[in-house]
Write an enzyme that holds these catalytic residues in place. Structure first.
Site, short mmCIF file in Angstrom:
data_model
loop_
_atom_site.label_atom_id
_atom_site.label_comp_id
_atom_site.label_asym_id
_atom_site.label_seq_id
_atom_site.Cartn_x
_atom_site.Cartn_y
_atom_site.Cartn_z
N HIS A 164 38.00 158.15 101.87
CA HIS A 164 39.10 158.48 100.94
C HIS A 164 39.21 157.48 99.80
CE1 HIS A 164 42.56 160.56 99.60
NE2 HIS A 164 42.91 161.07 100.75
N SER A 165 38.63 156.30 99.93
CA SER A 165 38.68 155.33 98.84
C SER A 165 37.91 155.82 97.62
CB SER A 165 38.13 153.97 99.30
OG SER A 165 36.78 154.11 99.72
#
Length: 498
Positions: A164-165
């Site tokens: 998700h980064s």
């Protein structure tokens, strides 16, 4: 690698190397610091999974070529790794690296007997096992997993796992649309839905009326007073949630109150008719989001009272952690033309209830009142600014700790991602359904809705051990929609008669 489950064998993801830190080696690659939100996602360890049902068996050379020519050039983060060294003061940044696409394509060995007898379960078991396998941080944090056997809905299945980064659900959705063609007309790009009437922030500001219009001016002034009051109340509740305020313990909270995030997750999904949701929306004079929040409340109520045997409780007040896209919505197609990387989202704490109603549409009415109230508050902006401040000036560890408190003291995470208005063909393969979700969050239940064509795909991410009957919970969502649609149809017919 195969792993046995009784007499059946299901595919298991390969054991990838554990995480390592990579130091900078050259300055020839462009560099970019990680955003505060990206650093939070990195520390908490949240991953995105996108399940795409393909309309034909996998043609690996064609799909691989599509990844290289369409996806990689449009999304620079797919060619970056996270690095930390002394030059950035210990803060992570993105650094470009050489990508070997073959390192990111995984085709597991599958027991043909298991795939033929129950292909949906094989896909579910594979994805559940995938949530327990770490990603290799020596490479860009994305992987394509291909399960090349037919299911009841698709000829083959593709699972994209991304940290998700790298970005959020909306950035990847626009990447898919930008890199694909319309299935109905391959000569053009697929269209996104038209923009809504609201074109600004969720707390849309009203223009000031002429000074000569006394009544209108008073209403304008009172609306700003309401905005200030609601923002103050929501801010107090946010602080209280960080300090002590928690939802009551129900079967939807993680068993034993554990904050452990790395639990085995199971993903189950189902397609709902968008026209059914729109019918309810029209009958109730609300938004699609209002309907989906109401459906969630109704479905969880059905599941709770059936499984608990509770016949005395009339209402239980709970809260969801609702994700909000902070990109302007005035021109969605512009974001398809130029894909925006990274995470651009905030959140709000959305109350909902577990209750029994003779009229199931009461869940939608309550959801509409709650969402209208939230639109008269700066809560979304407050959370975004506060989160950025904590990560930039205090510590990402403190920010991650606060985020975990929000997630563990609310009951579910809820999100809705808007996809293309028609079916798409991605990397030479028609996509018959799209279902997205996440794992790594310290919540036992996450509910994701995703608009695609004329359907809404609902995906539940559940703690595998806590929800052995997750398919029954999924049935409750479908049944709630059906009952609401039937009730809304009667309501619409009565209005027409009048």
């Amino acid at each position: 690698m195969n792993a046995g489950t009784g007499s059946r064998s299901v595919p298991t993801p390969p054991n990838l190397p554990l995480s390592v830190r990579v130091s900078a080696e050259t300055e020839e690659w462009s560099e970019e610091p990680m955003s505060p939100t990206g650093r939070l996602m990195e520390d908490v360890g949240i991953h995105i999974v996108a399940i795409l049902g393909l309309g034909k068996p996998l043609d690996l050379p064609v799909f691989r070529a599509g990844i290289e020519t369409d996806l990689l050039p449009r999304y620079p983060r797919f060619s970056c790794i996270q690095v930390m060294n002394d030059s950035t003061g210990g803060k992570p940044r993105w650094e470009r690296t050489t990508v070997n696409v073959d390192d990111h394509i995984i085709i597991p060995r599958v027991d043909p007997t298991a795939a033929a007898s129950n292909p949906e379960k094989v896909v579910e078991d594979y994805m559940a096992a995938l949530t327990m396998v770490p990603m290799d941080r020596r490479r860009p944090l994305w992987e394509f997993h291909f399960l090349d056997f037919p299911t009841s809905k698709a000829a083959s299945t593709m699972v994209l796992r991304i940290h998700h980064s790298i970005g959020d659900g909306m950035s990847f959705m626009t990447l898919f649309v930008a890199s694909s063609r319309s299935t109905a007309d391959p000569s053009r790009q697929a269209a996104m839905p038209p923009p809504p009437k609201r074109t600004g922030a969720i707390y849309q500001r009203r223009p000031r009326p002429p000074l000569s219009s006394g009544k209108a001016l008073l209403g304008w002034f009172l609306s700003y007073l309401a905005l200030a009051w609601h923002t103050l109340v929501d801010s107090v509740l946010l602080v209280a949630t960080i300090l002590f305020l928690s939802d009551p313990r129900t079967m939807f909270m993680r068993a034993g109150g554990s904050r452990k995030a790395h639990c085995r997750k199971r993903f189950v999904h189902r397609s709902l008719r968008l026209d059914d949701v729109k019918l309810i929306k029209t009958a109730m004079n609300c938004t699609i989001n209002d309907v989906l929040v109401g459906v969630t409340s109704a479905a969880l109520s059905r599941y709770y009272f059936r499984n608990s045997g509770d016949i005395k409780t009339k209402k239980i007040s709970l809260r969801s952690f609702l994700l909000v896209n902070t990109r302007p919505v005035s021109n969605r197609q512009a974001y398809v033309t130029k894909v925006e990387t990274g995470n651009r989202f905030s959140s709000l704490i959305c109350p909902f209830h577990i209750g029994v109603h003779d009229d199931l549409l009461e869940h939608v009415r309550k959801a509409k009142r709650v969402m209208d109230r939230k639109k008269s508050s700066l809560e979304v902006k407050i959370i975004q600014v506060f989160g950025d401040f904590v990560v930039k000036y205090l510590s990402v560890k403190i920010g991650a700790c606060i985020l975990r408190l929000f997630l563990t003291r609310t009951t579910i995470m809820l999100s809705n991602v808007l996809g293309p208005a028609e079916l798409i063909t991605l990397c030479g393969h028609p996509v018959v359904f799209m279902a997205g979700s996440i794992y790594g969050q310290p919540q036992a239940l996450t509910v994701h809705y995703e608009n695609y064509g004329n359907t809404i795909e609902i995906t539940l991410a559940v703690d595998d051990a806590q929800f052995p009957d997750c398919h029954q919970l999924l049935d409750d969502f479908a049944e709630a929609i059906r009952l609401m649609k039937d009730k809304a149809s009667l309501h619409t017919s009565n209005v027409d008669l009048v």
